[in-house]
Design an enzyme around this catalytic site. Sequence first.
Site, PDB file in Angstrom:
ATOM      1  N   SER A 189       0.880  -1.187   0.000  1.00 51.55           N
ATOM      2  CA  SER A 189       0.000   0.000   0.000  1.00 51.55           C
ATOM      3  C   SER A 189       0.907   1.223   0.000  1.00 51.55           C
ATOM      4  CB  SER A 189      -0.855  -0.020   1.267  1.00 51.55           C
ATOM      5  OG  SER A 189      -1.339   1.274   1.572  1.00 51.55           O
ATOM      6  N   TYR A 202      -1.770  -1.090  10.395  1.00 46.86           N
ATOM      7  CA  TYR A 202      -1.914  -1.434   8.974  1.00 46.86           C
ATOM      8  C   TYR A 202      -0.711  -0.923   8.180  1.00 46.86           C
ATOM      9  CZ  TYR A 202      -3.783  -1.281   4.212  1.00 46.86           C
ATOM     10  OH  TYR A 202      -3.957  -1.441   2.862  1.00 46.86           O
TER      11      TYR A 202
HETATM   12  C1  LIG Z   1      -1.231  15.032  -5.545  1.00 47.78           C
HETATM   13  C2  LIG Z   1      -0.309  15.282  -4.415  1.00 47.78           C
HETATM   14  C3  LIG Z   1      -0.510  14.331  -3.284  1.00 47.78           C
HETATM   15  C4  LIG Z   1       0.117  14.927  -2.095  1.00 47.78           C
HETATM   16  C5  LIG Z   1      -0.298  14.156  -0.893  1.00 47.78           C
HETATM   17  C6  LIG Z   1       0.125  14.888   0.272  1.00 47.78           C
HETATM   18  C7  LIG Z   1       0.093  14.381   1.475  1.00 47.78           C
HETATM   19  C8  LIG Z   1      -0.313  13.020   1.800  1.00 47.78           C
HETATM   20  C9  LIG Z   1      -1.611  12.966   2.477  1.00 47.78           C
HETATM   21  C10 LIG Z   1      -2.274  11.890   2.529  1.00 47.78           C
HETATM   22  C11 LIG Z   1      -1.758  10.628   1.941  1.00 47.78           C
HETATM   23  C12 LIG Z   1      -2.639  10.169   0.846  1.00 47.78           C
HETATM   24  C13 LIG Z   1      -3.089   8.924   0.747  1.00 47.78           C
HETATM   25  C14 LIG Z   1      -2.924   7.854   1.801  1.00 47.78           C
HETATM   26  C15 LIG Z   1      -1.968   6.815   1.466  1.00 47.78           C
HETATM   27  C16 LIG Z   1      -2.304   5.588   1.346  1.00 47.78           C
HETATM   28  C17 LIG Z   1      -3.693   5.108   1.536  1.00 47.78           C
HETATM   29  C18 LIG Z   1      -3.736   3.669   1.337  1.00 47.78           C
HETATM   30  C19 LIG Z   1      -5.106   3.134   1.768  1.00 47.78           C
HETATM   31  C20 LIG Z   1      -5.066   1.703   1.948  1.00 47.78           C
HETATM   32  O1  LIG Z   1      -4.031   1.064   1.880  1.00 47.78           O
HETATM   33  C21 LIG Z   1      -6.363   1.014   2.173  1.00 47.78           C
HETATM   34  C22 LIG Z   1      -6.957   1.400   3.494  1.00 47.78           C
HETATM   35  O2  LIG Z   1      -6.418   1.055   4.495  1.00 47.78           O
HETATM   36  S1  LIG Z   1      -8.335   2.360   3.498  1.00 47.78           S
HETATM   37  C23 LIG Z   1      -8.513   2.729   5.202  1.00 47.78           C
HETATM   38  C24 LIG Z   1      -9.513   1.855   5.848  1.00 47.78           C
HETATM   39  N1  LIG Z   1     -10.840   2.239   5.488  1.00 47.78           N
HETATM   40  C25 LIG Z   1     -11.369   3.367   5.986  1.00 47.78           C
HETATM   41  O3  LIG Z   1     -10.773   4.054   6.756  1.00 47.78           O
HETATM   42  C26 LIG Z   1     -12.725   3.695   5.499  1.00 47.78           C
HETATM   43  C27 LIG Z   1     -13.164   5.024   6.010  1.00 47.78           C
HETATM   44  N2  LIG Z   1     -14.057   5.671   5.063  1.00 47.78           N
HETATM   45  C28 LIG Z   1     -15.389   5.709   5.230  1.00 47.78           C
HETATM   46  O4  LIG Z   1     -15.926   5.159   6.150  1.00 47.78           O
HETATM   47  C29 LIG Z   1     -16.182   6.466   4.208  1.00 47.78           C
HETATM   48  O5  LIG Z   1     -15.481   6.502   3.014  1.00 47.78           O
HETATM   49  C30 LIG Z   1     -16.514   7.921   4.676  1.00 47.78           C
HETATM   50  C31 LIG Z   1     -17.437   7.853   5.884  1.00 47.78           C
HETATM   51  C32 LIG Z   1     -15.227   8.685   5.040  1.00 47.78           C
HETATM   52  C33 LIG Z   1     -17.190   8.650   3.523  1.00 47.78           C
HETATM   53  O6  LIG Z   1     -18.272   7.883   3.080  1.00 47.78           O
HETATM   54  P1  LIG Z   1     -19.534   8.562   2.341  1.00 47.78           P
HETATM   55  O7  LIG Z   1     -20.442   7.431   1.974  1.00 47.78           O
HETATM   56  O8  LIG Z   1     -20.047   9.673   3.144  1.00 47.78           O
HETATM   57  O9  LIG Z   1     -18.874   9.218   1.097  1.00 47.78           O
HETATM   58  P2  LIG Z   1     -18.613   8.671  -0.359  1.00 47.78           P
HETATM   59  O10 LIG Z   1     -19.816   8.915  -1.194  1.00 47.78           O
HETATM   60  O11 LIG Z   1     -18.101   7.267  -0.336  1.00 47.78           O
HETATM   61  O12 LIG Z   1     -17.423   9.639  -0.810  1.00 47.78           O
HETATM   62  C34 LIG Z   1     -17.641  11.017  -0.812  1.00 47.78           C
HETATM   63  C35 LIG Z   1     -16.342  11.686  -1.180  1.00 47.78           C
HETATM   64  O13 LIG Z   1     -15.310  11.420  -0.218  1.00 47.78           O
HETATM   65  C36 LIG Z   1     -14.227  10.715  -0.806  1.00 47.78           C
HETATM   66  N3  LIG Z   1     -13.764   9.713   0.145  1.00 47.78           N
HETATM   67  C37 LIG Z   1     -14.559   8.878   0.812  1.00 47.78           C
HETATM   68  N4  LIG Z   1     -13.827   8.078   1.591  1.00 47.78           N
HETATM   69  C38 LIG Z   1     -12.559   8.431   1.416  1.00 47.78           C
HETATM   70  C39 LIG Z   1     -11.348   7.942   1.916  1.00 47.78           C
HETATM   71  N5  LIG Z   1     -11.269   6.923   2.747  1.00 47.78           N
HETATM   72  N6  LIG Z   1     -10.221   8.557   1.490  1.00 47.78           N
HETATM   73  C40 LIG Z   1     -10.255   9.541   0.621  1.00 47.78           C
HETATM   74  N7  LIG Z   1     -11.364  10.048   0.108  1.00 47.78           N
HETATM   75  C41 LIG Z   1     -12.500   9.484   0.483  1.00 47.78           C
HETATM   76  C42 LIG Z   1     -14.827  10.107  -2.066  1.00 47.78           C
HETATM   77  O14 LIG Z   1     -13.847   9.880  -3.064  1.00 47.78           O
HETATM   78  C43 LIG Z   1     -15.796  11.174  -2.486  1.00 47.78           C
HETATM   79  O15 LIG Z   1     -15.096  12.235  -3.103  1.00 47.78           O
HETATM   80  P3  LIG Z   1     -15.829  13.279  -4.083  1.00 47.78           P
HETATM   81  O16 LIG Z   1     -16.865  13.976  -3.244  1.00 47.78           O
HETATM   82  O17 LIG Z   1     -16.429  12.465  -5.170  1.00 47.78           O
HETATM   83  O18 LIG Z   1     -14.702  14.154  -4.528  1.00 47.78           O
HETATM   84  N1  LIG Z   2      -8.635  -0.525  -1.440  1.00 49.30           N
HETATM   85  C1  LIG Z   2      -7.613   0.280  -1.242  1.00 49.30           C
HETATM   86  O1  LIG Z   2      -7.745   1.520  -1.222  1.00 49.30           O
HETATM   87  C2  LIG Z   2      -6.242  -0.284  -1.079  1.00 49.30           C
HETATM   88  C3  LIG Z   2      -6.027  -1.631  -0.853  1.00 49.30           C
HETATM   89  N2  LIG Z   2      -4.734  -2.104  -0.685  1.00 49.30           N
HETATM   90  C4  LIG Z   2      -4.470  -3.523  -0.442  1.00 49.30           C
HETATM   91  O2  LIG Z   2      -5.032  -4.290  -1.485  1.00 49.30           O
HETATM   92  C5  LIG Z   2      -5.408  -5.582  -1.007  1.00 49.30           C
HETATM   93  C6  LIG Z   2      -6.853  -5.869  -1.385  1.00 49.30           C
HETATM   94  O3  LIG Z   2      -7.682  -4.874  -0.817  1.00 49.30           O
HETATM   95  P1  LIG Z   2      -9.183  -4.619  -1.317  1.00 49.30           P
HETATM   96  O4  LIG Z   2      -9.369  -5.219  -2.645  1.00 49.30           O
HETATM   97  O5  LIG Z   2      -9.446  -3.205  -1.099  1.00 49.30           O
HETATM   98  O6  LIG Z   2      -9.985  -5.478  -0.227  1.00 49.30           O
HETATM   99  P2  LIG Z   2     -11.496  -5.993  -0.242  1.00 49.30           P
HETATM  100  O7  LIG Z   2     -11.940  -5.858   1.167  1.00 49.30           O
HETATM  101  O8  LIG Z   2     -12.283  -5.391  -1.321  1.00 49.30           O
HETATM  102  O9  LIG Z   2     -11.338  -7.566  -0.589  1.00 49.30           O
HETATM  103  C7  LIG Z   2     -10.710  -8.416   0.316  1.00 49.30           C
HETATM  104  C8  LIG Z   2     -10.641  -9.844  -0.215  1.00 49.30           C
HETATM  105  O10 LIG Z   2      -9.920 -10.631   0.738  1.00 49.30           O
HETATM  106  C9  LIG Z   2     -10.761 -11.655   1.273  1.00 49.30           C
HETATM  107  N3  LIG Z   2     -10.463 -11.731   2.704  1.00 49.30           N
HETATM  108  C10 LIG Z   2     -10.624 -10.756   3.631  1.00 49.30           C
HETATM  109  N4  LIG Z   2     -10.249 -11.187   4.843  1.00 49.30           N
HETATM  110  C11 LIG Z   2      -9.831 -12.475   4.678  1.00 49.30           C
HETATM  111  C12 LIG Z   2      -9.321 -13.464   5.558  1.00 49.30           C
HETATM  112  N5  LIG Z   2      -9.195 -13.246   6.857  1.00 49.30           N
HETATM  113  N6  LIG Z   2      -9.002 -14.670   5.045  1.00 49.30           N
HETATM  114  C13 LIG Z   2      -9.161 -14.928   3.741  1.00 49.30           C
HETATM  115  N7  LIG Z   2      -9.618 -14.033   2.857  1.00 49.30           N
HETATM  116  C14 LIG Z   2      -9.969 -12.817   3.316  1.00 49.30           C
HETATM  117  C15 LIG Z   2     -12.190 -11.212   0.960  1.00 49.30           C
HETATM  118  O11 LIG Z   2     -13.066 -12.313   0.798  1.00 49.30           O
HETATM  119  P3  LIG Z   2     -13.931 -12.935   2.026  1.00 49.30           P
HETATM  120  O12 LIG Z   2     -14.473 -11.758   2.775  1.00 49.30           O
HETATM  121  O13 LIG Z   2     -14.955 -13.789   1.377  1.00 49.30           O
HETATM  122  O14 LIG Z   2     -12.954 -13.725   2.831  1.00 49.30           O
HETATM  123  C16 LIG Z   2     -11.987 -10.511  -0.378  1.00 49.30           C
HETATM  124  O15 LIG Z   2     -11.909 -11.460  -1.402  1.00 49.30           O
HETATM  125  C17 LIG Z   2      -5.166  -5.549   0.504  1.00 49.30           C
HETATM  126  O16 LIG Z   2      -3.939  -6.155   0.805  1.00 49.30           O
HETATM  127  C18 LIG Z   2      -5.113  -4.067   0.814  1.00 49.30           C
HETATM  128  O17 LIG Z   2      -4.342  -3.817   1.950  1.00 49.30           O
HETATM  129  C19 LIG Z   2      -3.664  -1.254  -0.726  1.00 49.30           C
HETATM  130  C20 LIG Z   2      -3.845   0.073  -0.932  1.00 49.30           C
HETATM  131  C21 LIG Z   2      -5.121   0.667  -1.156  1.00 49.30           C
END
Ligand SMILES: CCCCC/C=C\C/C=C\C/C=C\C/C=C\CCCC(=O)CC(=O)SCCNC(=O)CCNC(=O)[C@H](O)C(C)(C)COP(=O)(O)OP(=O)(O)OC[C@H]1O[C@@H](n2cnc3c(N)ncnc32)[C@H](O)[C@@H]1OP(=O)(O)O
Ligand SMILES: NC(=O)C1=CN([C@@H]2O[C@H](COP(=O)(O)OP(=O)(O)OC[C@H]3O[C@@H](n4cnc5c(N)ncnc54)[C@H](OP(=O)(O)O)[C@@H]3O)[C@@H](O)[C@H]2O)C=CC1
Length: 312
Positions: A189, A202
């Site tokens: 990620s 994470y």
């Molecule tokens: C170009 C230069 C860049 C410079 C950058 C400078 C500094 C760096 C700063 C930040 C770093 C940037 C990115 C982060 C790095 C890596 C991220 C990797 C993520 C990853 O690996 C996967 C995860 O772990 S995700 C985290 C776990 N999940 C969550 O935390 C989910 C939390 N989110 C929610 O619950 C919902 O999304 C919500 C409640 C926040 C909003 O939901 P809602 O239904 O109200 O809204 P939507 O209709 O879905 O979206 C509306 C609007 O918001 C944008 N948006 C929604 N969620 C997010 C989000 N999590 N991050 C960013 N933006 C989000 C969405 O795109 C819509 O945008 P719009 O209005 O269309 O413009």
């Molecule tokens: N979405 C994002 O913004 C980003 C995602 N990533 C990385 O990409 C990868 C995929 O993420 P994403 O596609 O968003 O995830 P999703 O939640 O959309 O999909 C997750 C998948 O993993 C399976 N899974 C979840 N938990 C378990 C478990 N305990 N054992 C076996 N299978 C499991 C789910 O199937 P089931 O529930 O049926 O088990 C599903 O197929 C992850 O490693 C995430 O960290 C990295 C950066 C950004």
Amino acid sequence: MESALPAAGFLYWVGAGTVAYLALRISYSLFMAFRVWGLGHGPGVGPELGEWAVVTGGTDGIGKSYAEELAKCGMKVVLISRSQDKLNEVSREIREKFKVETKTIAADFASEDIYDKIKTSLEGLKIGVLVNNVGISYEYPEYFLEIPDLDNTIKKMLNVNILSVCKMTHLVLPGMVERSKGVILNISSASGMNPFPLLTIYSATKGFVDFFSQCIHEEYKSKGIFVQSVLPFFVATKMSKIRKPSLTVPTSEAYVKSAMKTVGLKTRTNGYPIHSLMGTIVCMLPSSLYLKLSMYRGKSIRARYLKKAKKN
Ligand SMILES: CCCCC/C=C\C/C=C\C/C=C\C/C=C\CCCC(=O)CC(=O)SCCNC(=O)CCNC(=O)[C@H](O)C(C)(C)COP(=O)(O)OP(=O)(O)OC[C@H]1O[C@@H](n2cnc3c(N)ncnc32)[C@H](O)[C@@H]1OP(=O)(O)O
Ligand SMILES: NC(=O)C1=CN([C@@H]2O[C@H](COP(=O)(O)OP(=O)(O)OC[C@H]3O[C@@H](n4cnc5c(N)ncnc54)[C@H](OP(=O)(O)O)[C@@H]3O)[C@@H](O)[C@H]2O)C=CC1
């Protein structure tokens, strides 16, 4: 006056050196971006590596999209995730759409005792590609001590995000080394490239995946193995809870189509042109500024999540 002149000369060369270094880095990034996404090249994967591809977490989001792209390249696909119903549905879709064989393994990567079963199920398969995709994140960004059920979350996240990558690599790499070919794609990620506060555990697990990938690539590239660390920013999936894709948040299908073009060319990639640009900018920021911005971003998502949760 005389002693100021050598100092000015020194500063001139430091400045010129810095500008030259940055210009070279940016030119190299632009050249690579053009080579990968502009010129394009054939898929870096296919049945010639070994007829089977294994995708962990292959029934949704990014993993499902990798499974489909690999099937499109003619590979047979093994899907591993928890729900047998979802596995049946996705494997049927892939079989019908791409006319390739599929296999499913129901396993929960949060557990540590699943690997004997996976090993038995994979026995005898020539595996050319392993996608270590499975991963879990926070429900929403949160301060470390406020994470609900913290002890259990730590254990689960380490097992799913780290242990699975090491153990699956241990199961699959020996066959690849024996046949002197194979590709391992590890989904890290962007939060593994640079720390992302409020997603602390994470982010740290994803840093592990990035280091693990770089080291294994260096150890085994001479044996014909290519290991890639994939570092996406946000992608619209169930994990990010972003429903509407946008310029910076692609669908998983668009993301993976693009990331597949980098296989064999880049050992570390943000996988998507705009994500690569974001990655380049982020890496050039002073780390104190980056940490401030990412903390601000994390806090704003946390606030929106908690507000929405309170309403419902
Ligand atoms: C170009 C230069 C860049 C410079 C950058 C400078 C500094 C760096 C700063 C930040 C770093 C940037 C990115 C982060 C790095 C890596 C991220 C990797 C993520 C990853 O690996 C996967 C995860 O772990 S995700 C985290 C776990 N999940 C969550 O935390 C989910 C939390 N989110 C929610 O619950 C919902 O999304 C919500 C409640 C926040 C909003 O939901 P809602 O239904 O109200 O809204 P939507 O209709 O879905 O979206 C509306 C609007 O918001 C944008 N948006 C929604 N969620 C997010 C989000 N999590 N991050 C960013 N933006 C989000 C969405 O795109 C819509 O945008 P719009 O209005 O269309 O413009
Ligand atoms: N979405 C994002 O913004 C980003 C995602 N990533 C990385 O990409 C990868 C995929 O993420 P994403 O596609 O968003 O995830 P999703 O939640 O959309 O999909 C997750 C998948 O993993 C399976 N899974 C979840 N938990 C378990 C478990 N305990 N054992 C076996 N299978 C499991 C789910 O199937 P089931 O529930 O049926 O088990 C599903 O197929 C992850 O490693 C995430 O960290 C990295 C950066 C950004």
